[in-house]
Motif scaffolding. Sequence first.
Motif, PDB file in Angstrom:
ATOM      1  N   MET A   1      63.976   2.638  50.188  1.00 19.86           N
ATOM      2  CA  MET A   1      64.138   3.669  49.164  1.00 19.86           C
ATOM      3  C   MET A   1      63.657   3.150  47.816  1.00 19.86           C
ATOM      4  O   MET A   1      63.901   2.008  47.446  1.00 19.86           O
ATOM      5  N   SER A   2      62.999   4.021  47.051  1.00 14.52           N
ATOM      6  CA  SER A   2      62.606   3.667  45.697  1.00 14.52           C
ATOM      7  C   SER A   2      63.836   3.674  44.794  1.00 14.52           C
ATOM      8  O   SER A   2      64.906   4.179  45.161  1.00 14.52           O
ATOM      9  N   VAL A   3      63.677   3.125  43.599  1.00 15.69           N
ATOM     10  CA  VAL A   3      64.785   3.124  42.640  1.00 15.69           C
ATOM     11  C   VAL A   3      65.192   4.556  42.302  1.00 15.69           C
ATOM     12  O   VAL A   3      66.390   4.884  42.237  1.00 15.69           O
ATOM     13  N   ILE A   4      64.209   5.425  42.113  1.00 17.32           N
ATOM     14  CA  ILE A   4      64.507   6.820  41.793  1.00 17.32           C
ATOM     15  C   ILE A   4      65.295   7.469  42.926  1.00 17.32           C
ATOM     16  O   ILE A   4      66.258   8.213  42.691  1.00 17.32           O
ATOM     17  N   ALA A   5      64.912   7.201  44.158  1.00 14.41           N
ATOM     18  CA  ALA A   5      65.614   7.771  45.303  1.00 14.41           C
ATOM     19  C   ALA A   5      67.056   7.273  45.367  1.00 14.41           C
ATOM     20  O   ALA A   5      67.980   8.021  45.707  1.00 14.41           O
ATOM     21  N   LYS A   6      67.255   6.011  45.035  1.00  8.96           N
ATOM     22  CA  LYS A   6      68.610   5.450  45.050  1.00  8.96           C
ATOM     23  C   LYS A   6      69.468   6.067  43.951  1.00  8.96           C
ATOM     24  O   LYS A   6      70.640   6.393  44.166  1.00  8.96           O
ATOM     25  N   VAL A   7      68.896   6.209  42.769  1.00  6.29           N
ATOM     26  CA  VAL A   7      69.625   6.857  41.666  1.00  6.29           C
ATOM     27  C   VAL A   7      69.972   8.298  42.036  1.00  6.29           C
ATOM     28  O   VAL A   7      71.089   8.776  41.795  1.00  6.29           O
ATOM     29  N   SER A   8      69.016   8.998  42.634  1.00  7.52           N
ATOM     30  CA  SER A   8      69.258  10.377  43.063  1.00  7.52           C
ATOM     31  C   SER A   8      70.375  10.435  44.092  1.00  7.52           C
ATOM     32  O   SER A   8      71.235  11.331  44.054  1.00  7.52           O
ATOM     33  N   ALA A   9      70.395   9.469  45.015  1.00  6.15           N
ATOM     34  CA  ALA A   9      71.450   9.431  46.032  1.00  6.15           C
ATOM     35  C   ALA A   9      72.817   9.241  45.389  1.00  6.15           C
ATOM     36  O   ALA A   9      73.809   9.838  45.824  1.00  6.15           O
ATOM     37  N   ILE A  10      72.878   8.426  44.348  1.00  2.00           N
ATOM     38  CA  ILE A  10      74.152   8.205  43.658  1.00  2.00           C
ATOM     39  C   ILE A  10      74.613   9.486  42.966  1.00  2.00           C
ATOM     40  O   ILE A  10      75.770   9.911  43.117  1.00  2.00           O
ATOM     41  N   LEU A  11      73.733  10.122  42.219  1.00  2.31           N
ATOM     42  CA  LEU A  11      74.110  11.327  41.486  1.00  2.31           C
ATOM     43  C   LEU A  11      74.459  12.472  42.442  1.00  2.31           C
ATOM     44  O   LEU A  11      75.399  13.242  42.195  1.00  2.31           O
TER      45      LEU A  11
END
Length: 247
Positions: A1-11
């Motif tokens: 997962m990209s960093v953006i994808a990980k941040v999106s998963a958290i939110l």
Amino acid sequence: MSVIAKVSAILDAFTADDRGVGFAELQRRTGLAKATLHRLTAELVAARLLDRVDGKFHLSGHLFQLGMRASVERGLIEVATPFLEDLYERTHETVHLGLREGAEVVYVAKMGGHRQAKAPSRLGGRMPLHATAIGKALLAFAPAAVRTSFLKGPLARLAPRTITAPRILRGQLDEAVEKGVTFEFEESAVGIVCVGAPVLDRRDLAVAAVSVAGPVTRFQPQKHATAVKAAAAGIAATLARRQGLLE
């Protein structure tokens, strides 16, 4: 997962009903490694996208402000609010404005007084399309491919009266296209009934939908179908006029 994808998963891991999510629960929901989650949550707190209070994480007020800047939702809510207020004054029951996102309705506005019914809807929350009047309105006037795909099922049961048979739901959607109004009778939650109508664009596709929900003990949705349809039509006409001025 990209960093953006990980941040999106958290939110995306937060729900409308959360009153703070602990680290262990957030890790369970996201499936991220502990070290990665520690680092990203710290950065999100520093960026004011998350708040941390008493060891639990919350979506921040700054994130809410950013969300309110989204042009589609903001413009729609600005146009819809007077019509929703009028509808509330007519019914004194819980009024909703929702958008379709995939197979769910997302509630972007909700109005209700002190005696509002304990409906499962939440501002910013989601419900499956087939279990609510507002969702059925969005589905009935969705592109044909969306409707066909949805009717392949399965249809989740939320309450004893939830429609889970695609054939029955298809019949309700066909009737909605003919009459311009949809109903729910204790399908999302026991004791709740609802009437909904689509906000249509120039192609007769739903850009949003409006509904009024109340307790089965006092609310008769059929009596308010005309008012709900009128509110949805008023929102649609105002949006069309605005669009015409921009073109």
